[in-house]
Design a protein around this motif. Structure first.
Motif, PDB file in Angstrom:
ATOM      1  N   HIS A 306      -5.044 -49.131  14.702  1.00  0.00           N
ATOM      2  CA  HIS A 306      -5.021 -50.578  14.930  1.00  0.00           C
ATOM      3  C   HIS A 306      -6.254 -51.013  15.737  1.00  0.00           C
ATOM      4  O   HIS A 306      -6.836 -52.064  15.457  1.00  0.00           O
ATOM      5  CB  HIS A 306      -3.746 -50.985  15.655  1.00  0.00           C
ATOM      6  N   ASP A 307      -6.636 -50.189  16.733  1.00  0.00           N
ATOM      7  CA  ASP A 307      -7.881 -50.464  17.478  1.00  0.00           C
ATOM      8  C   ASP A 307      -9.050 -50.605  16.514  1.00  0.00           C
ATOM      9  O   ASP A 307      -9.838 -51.561  16.575  1.00  0.00           O
ATOM     10  CB  ASP A 307      -8.223 -49.299  18.431  1.00  0.00           C
ATOM     11  N   ALA A 308      -9.172 -49.605  15.637  1.00  0.00           N
ATOM     12  CA  ALA A 308     -10.323 -49.544  14.728  1.00  0.00           C
ATOM     13  C   ALA A 308     -10.386 -50.758  13.813  1.00  0.00           C
ATOM     14  O   ALA A 308     -11.458 -51.347  13.605  1.00  0.00           O
ATOM     15  CB  ALA A 308     -10.259 -48.256  13.905  1.00  0.00           C
ATOM     16  N   MET A 309      -9.256 -51.142  13.264  1.00  0.00           N
ATOM     17  CA  MET A 309      -9.223 -52.277  12.345  1.00  0.00           C
ATOM     18  C   MET A 309      -9.524 -53.586  13.069  1.00  0.00           C
ATOM     19  O   MET A 309     -10.262 -54.441  12.553  1.00  0.00           O
ATOM     20  CB  MET A 309      -7.859 -52.344  11.660  1.00  0.00           C
ATOM     21  N   ASP A 310      -8.969 -53.744  14.257  1.00  0.00           N
ATOM     22  CA  ASP A 310      -9.203 -54.955  15.044  1.00  0.00           C
ATOM     23  C   ASP A 310     -10.682 -55.074  15.412  1.00  0.00           C
ATOM     24  O   ASP A 310     -11.303 -56.138  15.277  1.00  0.00           O
ATOM     25  CB  ASP A 310      -8.346 -54.896  16.322  1.00  0.00           C
ATOM     26  N   LEU A 311     -11.250 -53.959  15.852  1.00  0.00           N
ATOM     27  CA  LEU A 311     -12.653 -53.976  16.274  1.00  0.00           C
ATOM     28  C   LEU A 311     -13.592 -54.232  15.097  1.00  0.00           C
ATOM     29  O   LEU A 311     -14.571 -54.984  15.227  1.00  0.00           O
ATOM     30  CB  LEU A 311     -13.003 -52.652  16.957  1.00  0.00           C
TER      31      LEU A 311
END
Length: 399
Positions: A306-311
């Motif tokens: 989720h971090d990766a997609m948001d960033l």
């Protein structure tokens, strides 16, 4: 001018970040210290919220083909060997197109992601290129590798694990603590579902020795079970891996478990830590580089994806000129508190519930689980939280 993004670490979070950034038109360089992906048993549960993201990247069908689709999970009383409560993701049918989890080894996601990246023209894969230094100025970031190569880019995403070199280069504190006991993972070909009547993802509470018990597919796709136990605080590797100790633990689950079916033994330290900051200038932390937690509930890797997609979305808005650089602050505004609320607090509570020794408190936990499972509204609310759908929605509300 095309934005250049360097990503450090080719585990699942790193490859997802690379695919998401490359799909949005950025020039991506992915650095990984090892030449091959680590196959040791690690995260294995991918929740509905994360499956939605893998579908968005076009990875889901291949990922499902090497995994096990599991609708249910259960809580058991290990002391009496009785089922306490069962939860069914099907109640989320109106909330997500994927009302189930996929259970499979995390290295499979990393490897299929690398195959996808190798076919993308705006991606450079640098396997066997360990990053040793990251330095930045207002105009960009310089990444130095062990082989004395220098790479210049606009942004860096550190996805290089709990011992993150990127985080250390940024001098960011990793706040939290380490659990006194280590976690022991025993992998076996024995079929616990047939023997015990449990489902393929079961949490067994026991005042003497709790267990996480779940099935994955294995590289041969024939299926195998992982049993996770707490090691004693003073238990050495040799003691934990001994046939006597392995036999004792597995036969607490099933008295006639055959030892010849044990195929792997692993032990590791467990931490609850969150980086004091997820961003410093043009450099960001994601996944285990930003947060680590005990694995009860299978939340850590999911939150990292989720971090990766948001960033990737935030970087796209900034680098495409749709937003100014002040939007970069949104990453930390969202991801750090979301991890603390939905992953740190939840995994600590999950572990404490399984290891509770007080009979009255244990009974209260069981009664509450039954009450929630039996109430359709509460059942759904519980699963919205455990599946991290609620956390994704809350993150989007943070502007």
């Amino acid at each position: 001018m095309t934005a250049r993004v360097c990503i450090v670490g080719a585990g699942p979070v790193g490859v997802v970040a690379a695919i998401a950034c490359a799909a949005k038109g950025m020039q991506v360089a992915l650095f990984e210290a090892e030449r091959e992906i680590d196959h040791s048993p690690r995260a294995a549960t991918t929740h509905p919220s994360t499956l939605e993201m893998l579908a968005e990247l076009g990875l889901l069908e291949e990922f499902k083909s090497v995994g096990l689709v599991a609708r249910h999970f259960q809580f058991w009383d290990g002391a009496t060997k009785t089922l306490v409560a069962e939860f069914d993701h099907e109640v989320l049918r109106d909330e997500t197109p994927y009302p189930f989890v996929v259970q499979t080894e995390q290295h499979k996601l990393a490897e299929l992601g690398l195959r996808r990246l190798s076919a993308m023209p705006n991606v450079e894969l640098r396997l066997g290129a360990g990053v040793i230094d990251v330095a930045q100025d207002p105009g960009g970031v310089r990444v130095a590798t062990l082989s004395a190569e220098q790479h210049v880019c606009d942004y860096v995403i550190g996805c290089d694990g709990g011992r993150s070199t990127v985080r250390k280069c940024l001098d960011i504190d990793f706040e939290g603590y380490t659990w006194p006991e280590r976690f022991l993972v025993l992998t076996t070909l024995f079929d616990f579902e047939a023997a015990l009547g449990c489902c393929q993802r079961s949490y067994i509470s026991d005042p003497e020795e709790w267990t996480n018990l779940f099935k994955v597919m294995g590289d041969d796709l024939k299926g195998r079970w992982r049993a996770v136990f707490p090691a004693r605080e003073n238990e050495s590797d040799e003691e934990a891996f001994s046939d006597a100790a392995v036999r004792r633990r597995l036969r607490r689950l099933y008295e006639n478990h055959p030892m010849e079916l044990v195929v792997h033994r692993n032990i590791y330290r467990v931490h609850q830590r969150v980086a004091k900051s997820f961003r410093k200038g043009r450099v960001f932390l994601a996944g285990d580089a930003a947060h680590v937690n005990n694995p009860v509930g299978g939340l850590g890797l999911n939150c990292g994806i989720h971090d990766a997609m948001d960033l990737a979305e935030i970087l796209h808005l900034v680098t495409s000129g749709q937003a100014d650089e002040s939007l970069l602050d949104r990453y930390e505004r969202r991801r750090r508190p979301i991890n603390i609320e939905y992953v740190q607090q939840q995994t600590v509570a999950n572990k404490k519930r399984l290891e509770e020794r007080d009979p009255k408190v244990r009974q209260a936990h069981f009664d509450e689980l039954r009450r929630v499972a039996d109430d359709p509204v509460l059942h759904k609310q519980f699963l919205l939280r455990t599946s991290l759908i609620e956390s994704v929605r809350k993150a989007k509300s943070i502007r």
